[in-house]
Design a protein around this motif. Structure first.
Motif, mmCIF file in Angstrom:
data_model
loop_
_atom_site.group_PDB
_atom_site.id
_atom_site.type_symbol
_atom_site.label_atom_id
_atom_site.label_comp_id
_atom_site.label_asym_id
_atom_site.label_seq_id
_atom_site.Cartn_x
_atom_site.Cartn_y
_atom_site.Cartn_z
ATOM 1 N N HIS A 40 -12.107 8.633 0.497
ATOM 2 C CA HIS A 40 -11.165 7.506 0.461
ATOM 3 C C HIS A 40 -9.768 8.005 0.083
ATOM 4 O O HIS A 40 -8.762 7.576 0.665
ATOM 5 C CB HIS A 40 -11.631 6.462 -0.548
ATOM 6 N N THR A 57 -7.950 0.568 1.418
ATOM 7 C CA THR A 57 -9.177 1.333 1.209
ATOM 8 C C THR A 57 -10.341 0.350 1.148
ATOM 9 O O THR A 57 -10.479 -0.406 0.190
ATOM 10 C CB THR A 57 -9.097 2.141 -0.099
ATOM 11 N N LEU A 93 -8.680 7.389 -7.740
ATOM 12 C CA LEU A 93 -7.291 7.088 -7.372
ATOM 13 C C LEU A 93 -6.430 6.813 -8.607
ATOM 14 O O LEU A 93 -5.229 7.091 -8.604
ATOM 15 C CB LEU A 93 -7.259 5.892 -6.426
ATOM 16 N N TRP A 104 -2.834 8.381 5.593
ATOM 17 C CA TRP A 104 -2.124 7.172 5.998
ATOM 18 C C TRP A 104 -0.697 7.176 5.466
ATOM 19 O O TRP A 104 0.248 6.817 6.181
ATOM 20 C CB TRP A 104 -2.879 5.947 5.488
ATOM 21 N N PRO A 118 -2.352 2.059 -4.402
ATOM 22 C CA PRO A 118 -3.596 1.891 -3.649
ATOM 23 C C PRO A 118 -4.049 0.432 -3.680
ATOM 24 O O PRO A 118 -4.004 -0.223 -4.716
ATOM 25 C CB PRO A 118 -4.589 2.789 -4.398
ATOM 26 N N THR A 130 0.815 -1.204 0.000
ATOM 27 C CA THR A 130 0.000 0.000 0.000
ATOM 28 C C THR A 130 0.850 1.257 0.000
ATOM 29 O O THR A 130 0.380 2.329 -0.382
ATOM 30 C CB THR A 130 -0.952 -0.015 1.217
ATOM 31 N N GLY A 176 -3.671 0.109 5.834
ATOM 32 C CA GLY A 176 -3.787 1.177 4.844
ATOM 33 C C GLY A 176 -4.612 0.794 3.638
ATOM 34 O O GLY A 176 -4.493 1.400 2.569
ATOM 35 N N ARG A 204 -6.343 7.853 2.406
ATOM 36 C CA ARG A 204 -5.109 7.227 1.917
ATOM 37 C C ARG A 204 -3.954 8.207 2.036
ATOM 38 O O ARG A 204 -2.843 7.842 2.447
ATOM 39 C CB ARG A 204 -5.277 6.763 0.472
ATOM 40 N N SER A 205 -4.192 9.450 1.678
ATOM 41 C CA SER A 205 -3.144 10.469 1.766
ATOM 42 C C SER A 205 -2.663 10.633 3.206
ATOM 43 O O SER A 205 -1.457 10.717 3.468
ATOM 44 C CB SER A 205 -3.673 11.797 1.229
#
Length: 896
Positions: free
Chosen positions: A630, A460, A475, A637, A420, A416, A458, A634-635
């Protein structure tokens, strides 16, 4: 060796070149093979192993390895195709917790990872018996074995003694060692998947001559899809099917297939797999469904015996779209579009939906695996393949079950960081809340367990295939936002309001524009425009004005992403403006993500061609907001450094193991600990407990109360008998007891009402005022220990204000646990109140995590309430349940 060590299960694992080997304890019947291993060594290798080239050493070594089991000795062998190719052994020394270790590998099989794999399994066996260090002697010229020790990832010290070197290897399970094991496993795994995903020859066994059979459909896809290797069908009743050469059996094929696709009846699958293995096939794809337990066992046994990787059974198939391969061994309706998304699913129906969706969006697929019943190849294997293939930049998963969640989690955390990883959280609900014996077990639902795994790794996690594709579109096409701040621009006020509501519901923020930005936008927008958030550019906005507006918002530091909600108007039609083009004509890729919302759009999500890439467009504001949320998570994390598991002082692991062993010796079926044993176990980990005393008579209860009374003179009495968990529900608690007479009366009451059950009482001082919390752990047989935290007290299950993370907890995990529940503001201090002892709370959770990680026998621990005040944290009531479980190494390299 101990009986437990001698009965270690037989497992299969991969060498560095992808070969499958069997790892098992040495048995007496292996004497001839063990002696032969040494006798077949060259004189030079014999000298390096025994420090002398004596053939008598072979017999002595075989005698020792195959002798009757004895405590403190363990010998493991590696074999492939029935041939012994390596042996590793250790024997405990007089030095405490230390064992002497040695290793031997058959001539001609060096540099393939045999020795390293054996040592890894020997380390795991030694740790389970309490060994903390290996010592090994080697000649200083034996560079191969010295390099093996140095490259293990364990702390190794060398001491030179003339021509010999004594190596001392610490068996601590550091992250360095786990990372080294992971890397060796990843390399071996990827190599083993080459025959499956990049085969040079494929045979479809069971392809029928008449349309309608699954085998024929797979053969057609392979042939029509332009597979670049050699393709054969196996059918004794045909010479050719669909123009593909047909042969009566796998053994009659002119070349050995790397991959065999089995589409035969379930009863024929094991024998066909055995035939493929004997013919030299290196991978199987079994699309057949309906295997019974015996057929399943025989299928897997054939794969392990012949070193074949297996996808399925009961699956849709596999695809690999690399132009050099063009492998489409599925029976889906169409061919997947080549692209950059890796897809692994358990459900064939979900697989078809994702393949269609990714093809329609233009993202396409790099490789696809329908894992089916997942006897062997898993999502973990596919993640490692995508990590290494140089083509995949997006991973999509649909998993109904996990083989080794802790190994999957470590792999996913690594992957991850590079791309993604998205999943549909399948099977996330329970059919009603289970009737559980403790608050912890009731709270540890499947939703919480899977959610903890995905959050910490991490990943999604989405709730549907549609949401998965929505997030994948953004993404894939847009940069990540730096944060959750979204600006909304619209040409219709109502659409902007819908978008604003959707963003708020998704957890995104809508910052008000600064005065400078307002002036900047008003300078380019129509006079009737309203610049807030949303920005209502009105129906009069032109394409050029909208483009300027977006460019100026993109340059604003207070915005992380932009949503553009557009509706078609007669004004735009009359002027010839194309407002969508304002999003797509930018000459370079914008530095922040932008997405469109078009309410009239027919499809849920589309990717609009742009000057430099694509822009996602959504039919619903909620879909666009979910996708952005989402991306923002992610950003965040990625921006946070990987957490570390803190060192804890005052932990007495050996003493804890002794407490557990003593309890299970007298309670072989396990059970709930009585308060005295429970308190001793918590004390081994420095978990703070309220002062307490045990009393089994009225007089002793009165004396204990006199000793424990606080400043206000009040105490609490709690009854105890085996199996009692919810004391309040059983009315086995007396609160606010004052004076000797009340204590005696309370004891007599419990003694009368619970005659024949009551074993004694716990006396505690009445606790001060504070926040009542709950902390606990459940040892899941699949996922490992799950730590839960939240609001406590008698209503903990009703309010269900809990967060969860899988142990071992890192410093980040503990912070997340404390801040995630809705009660978090009470802990941090609100309305002028002082915060509770947050450091003490963190320590309690870390120590609970450590206890669960150290003790696989700990089935449940339930701390409720935990009293948190500004002055400290204390467990007021604790319950612990033990079960007789063996320790398992979740990171040990082995096939499913």
């Amino acid at each position: 060796m101990t009986d437990e060590a001698h009965s270690r299960p037989t497992v299969h694992a991969l060498l560095a070149d992808g070969t499958t080997v069997c790892i098992r304890p040495v048995r007496g019947a292996d004497h001839g093979q063990v002696q032969g291993l040494y006798e077949e060594m060259s004189p030079e290798n014999l000298r390096l192993r025994f420090f002398a080239a004596s053939r008598r050493s072979a017999a002595s070594a075989a005698d020792r390895a195959c002798a009757s089991p004895h405590r403190g000795y363990q010998a493991l062998l590696a074999e492939t195709a029935g041939r012994l190719i390596g042996l590793a052994e250790y024997e405990r020394t007089d030095e405490q917790d230390t064992a002497e270790m040695s290793i031997a590998v058959a001539d001609g099989l060096h540099h393939r990872g045999v020795g390293t794999l054996l040592v890894e399994h020997l380390v795991s066996a030694a740790r389970a018996e309490g060994t903390t260090a290996f010592t090994a002697d080697a000649l200083s010229e034996n560079h191969e074995v010295l390099r093996l020790f140095a490259d293990l990832g364990l702390r190794t010290a060398r001491r030179f003694e003339g021509p010999e070197v004594r190596c001392t290897i610490a068996l601590d399970e550091s992250d360095t060692y786990l990372t080294a094991v992971e890397e060796r496993g990843r390399t071996a795994d990827v190599v083993s998947l080459e025959p499956l995903l990049r085969p040079k020859a494929v045979a479809v066994v069971g392809a029928g001559r008449k349309p309608g059979s699954v085998g024929r459909a797979v053969l057609h896809h392979l042939h029509a899809g332009g597979y670049t290797g050699r393709l054969f069908a196996v059918n004794p009743a045909a010479h050719s099917i669909l123009g593909v050469p047909c042969h009566p059996s796998v053994g009659a094929l002119p070349v050995t297939p790397d991959l065999a696709v089995l589409a035969v009846p379930a009863a024929a699958v094991p024998a066909t797999a055995e035939e493929c293995g004997k013919a030299g096939a290196r991978a199987l794809l079994v699309v057949t469904a309906g295997l019974d337990a015996e057929q399943a066992r025989d299928l897997l046994a054939a794969c392990r015996a012949h070193g074949m990787r297996l996808v399925g059974p009961n699956c849709l198939g596999i695809s690999h779209t690399d132009p050099e391969v063009r492998l489409d061994a599925t029976f889906a309706a169409g061919h997947p579009r080549p692209g950059t998304a890796g897809v692994a699913v358990q459900s064939g129906g979900v697989g078809i939906a994702l393949l269609d969706g990714l093809s329609r969006l233009g993202i396409g697929v790099s490789s696809f695996a329908s894992l089916g019943d997942k006897y062997d190849v898993s999502a973990n294997d596919m993640l490692q393949w995508w990590e290494s293939d140089g083509r995949t930049d997006l991973a999509l998963l649909h998993l109904e079950s996990f083989g080794s969640p802790r190994a999957f989690s470590r792999t996913a955390r690594r992957v991850t960081r590079r791309m993604p990883v998205l999943t549909v959280d399948a099977g996330r609900t329970d059919a009603g809340r289970r009737a559980a014996a403790s608050h912890t077990a009731a709270a540890a639902t499947r939703t919480m367990t899977r959610g903890a795994l995905f959050t910490q790794a991490g990943i999604t996690a989405t709730h549907s295939c549609g949401e998965l594709l929505e997030a994948a579109a953004l993404l894939h096409s847009q940069p990540l936002p730096a944060g959750p701040r979204v600006a909304i621009v619209t040409n219709a006020g109502g659409a902007g309001v819908l978008a604003a509501d959707a963003c708020a519901e998704a957890g995104l923020s809508l910052p008000a524009p600064t005065p400078e930005l307002i002036d900047d936008l008003l300078a380019v927008l129509p006079d009737s425009a309203a610049v807030g958030n949303p920005v209502d550019a009105t129906a009069a906005v032109t394409e050029e004005q909208l483009t300027d507006c977006l460019d100026r918002i993109m340059r604003h530091n207070g915005v992380d992403a932009v949503l553009v909600a557009l509706v078609p108007t007669a004004v735009a039609v009359a002027t010839g403006d194309d407002l969508v083009r304002a999003l797509t004509r930018a000459p370079g890729r914008r530095p922040k993500p932008v997405a469109a919302i078009r309410l009239e759009q027919g499809l849920p999500v589309e990717l609009l061609p742009a000057a430099d890439g694509t822009v996602p467009s959504y039919a619903e504001p909620q879909a666009a907001a979910r996708a952005l949320a989402h991306a923002a998570r992610r950003s965040a994390w990625l921006a946070r450094p990987a957490g570390t598991v803190p060192d804890l002082d005052g932990v007495e692991t050996d003493r804890a193991h002794a407490v557990v062993a003593a309890y299970l010796d007298t309670h072989p079926d396990g059970g709930w600990l009585d308060p005295r044993v429970c308190a001793e176990l918590l004390d081994c980990y420095g978990i703070p407990q309220s002062a307490w005393a045990w009393a089994d008579t009225e007089d002793r209860a009165a004396l204990a109360a006199e000793r424990l009374r606080g400043a206000d003179g009040r105490v609490v009495m709690k009854g105890h008998w085996p199996g009692l968990v919810h004391k309040s529900a059983e009315h086995a608690v007396h609160l606010d007891l004052r004076g000797d007479s009340q204590v005696r009366a309370a004891f007599r009451d419990l003694e009368t009402r619970f005659a024949g059950l009551l074993q004694g009482v716990v006396i505690q001082p009445l606790a001060d005022r504070g926040t009542e919390l709950f902390a606990g752990v459940v040892q899941d047989q699949v996922f490992g220990p799950l730590v839960l935290f939240g609001l406590g007290g008698t209503a903990t299950e009703v309010l269900a204000d809990h967060a969860a993370r899988l142990a071992p907890l890192t410093d980040h995990d503990v912070h997340d646990l404390i801040t995630a529940p809705r009660c978090a503001p009470l802990l941090l201090g609100v309305n002028g109140a002082r915060p509770v002892d947050l450091e003490g709370l963190e320590q309690l959770l870390l120590r609970l995590s450590r206890m669960a990680s150290d003790l696989p026998q700990l089935a449940e621990a339930d701390f409720n309430p935990v009293l948190a005040t500004p002055g400290g944290v204390s467990v007021l009531d604790a319950r612990v349940r033990l079960l007789p479980r063996r320790p398992q190494d979740p990171y040990l390299r082995r096939l499913r």
